[in-house]
Motif scaffolding. Structure first.
Motif, mmCIF file in Angstrom:
data_model
loop_
_atom_site.group_PDB
_atom_site.id
_atom_site.type_symbol
_atom_site.label_atom_id
_atom_site.label_comp_id
_atom_site.label_asym_id
_atom_site.label_seq_id
_atom_site.Cartn_x
_atom_site.Cartn_y
_atom_site.Cartn_z
ATOM 1 N N VAL A 1 0.862 -1.178 0.000
ATOM 2 C CA VAL A 1 0.000 0.000 0.000
ATOM 3 C C VAL A 1 0.896 1.224 0.000
ATOM 4 N N GLN A 2 0.589 2.158 -0.895
ATOM 5 C CA GLN A 2 1.374 3.377 -1.010
ATOM 6 C C GLN A 2 0.546 4.566 -0.568
ATOM 7 N N SER A 3 1.199 5.534 0.015
ATOM 8 C CA SER A 3 0.492 6.766 0.331
ATOM 9 C C SER A 3 0.257 7.505 -0.976
ATOM 10 N N LYS B 1 -8.235 14.654 0.909
ATOM 11 C CA LYS B 1 -7.852 14.969 2.288
ATOM 12 C C LYS B 1 -6.495 14.345 2.637
ATOM 13 N N ASP B 2 -6.330 13.080 2.351
ATOM 14 C CA ASP B 2 -5.075 12.386 2.659
ATOM 15 C C ASP B 2 -3.905 12.965 1.879
ATOM 16 N N THR B 3 -4.136 13.273 0.610
ATOM 17 C CA THR B 3 -3.075 13.822 -0.233
ATOM 18 C C THR B 3 -2.601 15.173 0.277
ATOM 19 N N LEU B 4 -3.542 16.060 0.581
ATOM 20 C CA LEU B 4 -3.142 17.397 1.032
ATOM 21 C C LEU B 4 -2.433 17.341 2.380
ATOM 22 N N ARG B 5 -2.850 16.443 3.235
ATOM 23 C CA ARG B 5 -2.149 16.288 4.513
ATOM 24 C C ARG B 5 -0.728 15.773 4.296
#
Length: 153
Positions: free
Chosen positions: A9-11, A40-44
């Motif tokens: 799993v990659q961010s 949301k996850d990407t911007l964080r």
């Protein structure tokens, strides 16, 4: 019995070149929620948490518009960092019909108030700019969100 190993799993930031993430979604209502989570996850991950609230709302509106076209191709969401504290959210779908911006205000006859169609008014008010690019097999609606520059340490 054959066992197939799942890829790691990659961010969102690891999955593609830094500063740009794209993912395809089905024409299903739940795709809007999945797209919001990706944004949301990407911007964080990019240390742009100050843009999350606006970006999630804009993503929801653009994805909902795309889902409602019902084209049954794929919807592609792209999040791209375009400045130190700015992103472009793009939603590409298989329809060439442009979204409509319904201006603020109510018609003289309250029975004629549309139940839908005010999402782009939100996008227009929240974004630095937004627009439409027609493609050979559809369109891409994009919105640019600018925030405060991060302080340098």
């Amino acid at each position: 019995m054959t066992i197939v190993a799942e890829p790691p799993v990659q961010s969102p930031a690891d999955a593609q070149p830094p500063g740009k993430v794209s993912k395809s979604f089905a024409y299903k209502d739940e795709s809007a929620g999945l797209a919001r989570e990706l944004v949301k996850d990407t911007l964080r991950c990019w240390d742009l948490a100050g843009l999350v609230e606006t970006a999630v709302l804009v993503t929801s509106e653009l994805m909902t518009n795309a889902i409602q076209t019902g084209c049954q191709r794929v919807i592609t969401l792209t999040v791209e960092q375009i400045g130190e504290s700015a992103v472009r959210i793009s939603v590409e779908d298989g329809s060439r019909y442009p979204p409509l911006l319904i201006k603020a205000g109510l018609p003289a006859n309250p029975d004629r108030v549309p139940a839908r169609g005010r999402g782009l008014l939100l996008v227009d008010g929240l974004c630095k700019r937004w627009g439409l690019d027609l493609r050979p097999l559809g369109k891409c609606v994009y919105a640019e969100i600018h925030g405060q520059c991060r302080s340098r340490r």
